[in-house]
Design a protein around this motif. Structure first.
Motif, PDB file in Angstrom:
ATOM      1  N   LEU A 109       0.823  -1.204   0.000  1.00 52.25           N
ATOM      2  CA  LEU A 109       0.000   0.000   0.000  1.00 52.25           C
ATOM      3  C   LEU A 109       0.859   1.257   0.000  1.00 52.25           C
ATOM      4  O   LEU A 109       0.487   2.264  -0.606  1.00 52.25           O
ATOM      5  CB  LEU A 109      -0.941   0.002   1.196  1.00 52.25           C
ATOM      6  CG  LEU A 109      -1.967   1.140   1.225  1.00 52.25           C
ATOM      7  CD1 LEU A 109      -2.856   1.085  -0.018  1.00 52.25           C
ATOM      8  CD2 LEU A 109      -2.820   1.081   2.483  1.00 52.25           C
ATOM      9  N   VAL A 110       2.013   1.211   0.656  1.00 45.80           N
ATOM     10  CA  VAL A 110       2.906   2.375   0.663  1.00 45.80           C
ATOM     11  C   VAL A 110       3.361   2.685  -0.759  1.00 45.80           C
ATOM     12  O   VAL A 110       3.368   3.842  -1.182  1.00 45.80           O
ATOM     13  CB  VAL A 110       4.126   2.124   1.584  1.00 45.80           C
ATOM     14  CG1 VAL A 110       5.155   3.244   1.406  1.00 45.80           C
ATOM     15  CG2 VAL A 110       3.694   2.042   3.034  1.00 45.80           C
ATOM     16  N   SER A 111       3.710   1.637  -1.492  1.00 44.40           N
ATOM     17  CA  SER A 111       4.138   1.823  -2.879  1.00 44.40           C
ATOM     18  C   SER A 111       3.029   2.430  -3.727  1.00 44.40           C
ATOM     19  O   SER A 111       3.254   3.376  -4.491  1.00 44.40           O
ATOM     20  CB  SER A 111       4.576   0.481  -3.475  1.00 44.40           C
ATOM     21  OG  SER A 111       4.902   0.623  -4.849  1.00 44.40           O
ATOM     22  N   GLU A 112       1.808   1.896  -3.595  1.00 41.13           N
ATOM     23  CA  GLU A 112       0.677   2.415  -4.362  1.00 41.13           C
ATOM     24  C   GLU A 112       0.361   3.862  -3.979  1.00 41.13           C
ATOM     25  O   GLU A 112       0.026   4.687  -4.835  1.00 41.13           O
ATOM     26  CB  GLU A 112      -0.548   1.530  -4.130  1.00 41.13           C
ATOM     27  CG  GLU A 112      -0.391   0.116  -4.672  1.00 41.13           C
ATOM     28  CD  GLU A 112      -1.545  -0.781  -4.260  1.00 41.13           C
ATOM     29  OE1 GLU A 112      -2.534  -0.252  -3.715  1.00 41.13           O
ATOM     30  OE2 GLU A 112      -1.463  -2.002  -4.474  1.00 41.13           O
ATOM     31  N   THR A 113       0.489   4.152  -2.677  1.00 38.06           N
ATOM     32  CA  THR A 113       0.199   5.506  -2.211  1.00 38.06           C
ATOM     33  C   THR A 113       1.225   6.492  -2.742  1.00 38.06           C
ATOM     34  O   THR A 113       0.894   7.636  -3.067  1.00 38.06           O
ATOM     35  CB  THR A 113       0.177   5.545  -0.670  1.00 38.06           C
ATOM     36  OG1 THR A 113      -0.780   4.599  -0.186  1.00 38.06           O
ATOM     37  CG2 THR A 113      -0.188   6.928  -0.163  1.00 38.06           C
ATOM     38  N   ARG A 114       2.456   6.065  -2.841  1.00 38.28           N
ATOM     39  CA  ARG A 114       3.499   6.945  -3.379  1.00 38.28           C
ATOM     40  C   ARG A 114       3.197   7.332  -4.828  1.00 38.28           C
ATOM     41  O   ARG A 114       3.299   8.502  -5.196  1.00 38.28           O
ATOM     42  CB  ARG A 114       4.863   6.264  -3.283  1.00 38.28           C
ATOM     43  CG  ARG A 114       5.498   6.356  -1.901  1.00 38.28           C
ATOM     44  CD  ARG A 114       6.742   5.513  -1.791  1.00 38.28           C
ATOM     45  NE  ARG A 114       7.458   5.795  -0.547  1.00 38.28           N
ATOM     46  CZ  ARG A 114       8.219   4.918   0.083  1.00 38.28           C
ATOM     47  NH1 ARG A 114       8.359   3.685  -0.408  1.00 38.28           N
ATOM     48  NH2 ARG A 114       8.847   5.253   1.190  1.00 38.28           N
ATOM     49  N   THR A 115       2.825   6.361  -5.646  1.00 45.95           N
ATOM     50  CA  THR A 115       2.529   6.680  -7.050  1.00 45.95           C
ATOM     51  C   THR A 115       1.250   7.507  -7.166  1.00 45.95           C
ATOM     52  O   THR A 115       1.169   8.428  -7.984  1.00 45.95           O
ATOM     53  CB  THR A 115       2.405   5.393  -7.882  1.00 45.95           C
ATOM     54  OG1 THR A 115       1.439   4.517  -7.292  1.00 45.95           O
ATOM     55  CG2 THR A 115       3.734   4.673  -7.967  1.00 45.95           C
TER      56      THR A 115
END
Length: 206
Positions: A144-150
């Motif tokens: 989720l952190v990765s998705e939130t960053r993008t």
């Protein structure tokens, strides 16, 4: 075609078994005629008729700028592609306005242009680090952190696009990946997602 058999119900309650002609194409019609003297049925193909609406080409030059930006980073966009409204959803997208042959290349985007977490770290390192400090994300599922960053980076680009719209300014197409994404976000400002199925699903579970 040439193998499939259809069972056609006639008005008088009888049934007629018909083999699909070998030269039939998707969308073709089967036209049945009955000999009034012998009662025998004959079948022939009728030309396919398209019910799809003609694409309504967008007046915006935004797509042309996206194409230029793609070309500037080594990508390719076929001249057959246009930015148009081709569905009843009212959503603009990319459509082919000329016949396309099998295996024809229509678009090629270099892998370096993909919006990934690594690219966000490169283009906006402060945003990349800030997202990781959001407490609620630590307790969520992996990834989720990765998705939130993008998603946050895309929101940042869309905010910049709104400012350019107010200032009547344009992105300088300088051969960078960031310029390509900025041109893309400028193009997204033309969109209206009100009737998009994904948006509707948020408000209607059925």
């Amino acid at each position: 075609p040439g193998e499939t058999e259809l069972l056609v119900k006639l008005q008088e309650g009888a049934e007629l078994a018909v083999k699909v002609p070998g030269n039939a194409k998707p969308g073709d019609k089967l036209i049945f005629t009955q000999d009034p003297e012998t009662g025998r049925w004959a079948v022939r193909l009728g030309a396919a008729t398209s019910t799809a609406p003609e694409p309504a080409l967008a007046a915006s030059t935004g797509f042309e700028r996206v194409v230029r930006a793609i070309q500037s980073v080594g990508g390719f966009v076929s001249s057959k592609l246009r930015y148009a409204k081709a569905t009843d959803l009212g959503i603009l997208g990319i459509v082919a306005t000329q016949p396309v042959v099998m295996h024809e290349e229509l678009m090629r985007i270099p892998k370096a242009c993909f919006l990934t977490e690594d690219y966000v770290n490169l283009a906006a390192p402060a945003l990349y680090e800030a997202v990781a400090t959001v407490p609620v994300l630590a307790a969520c599922r992996a990834g989720l952190v990765s998705e939130t960053r993008t998603a946050a980076f895309l929101a940042l680009l869309l905010g910049e696009a709104l400012e350019r719209l107010k200032d009547a300014s344009e992105v300088e197409i300088d051969g960078s990946v960031t310029a390509l994404w900025r041109c893309h976000c400028d193009l997204l400002l033309d969109q209206d997602f009100t009737d998009h199925p994904y948006w509707a699903a948020i408000h209607d579970d059925d």
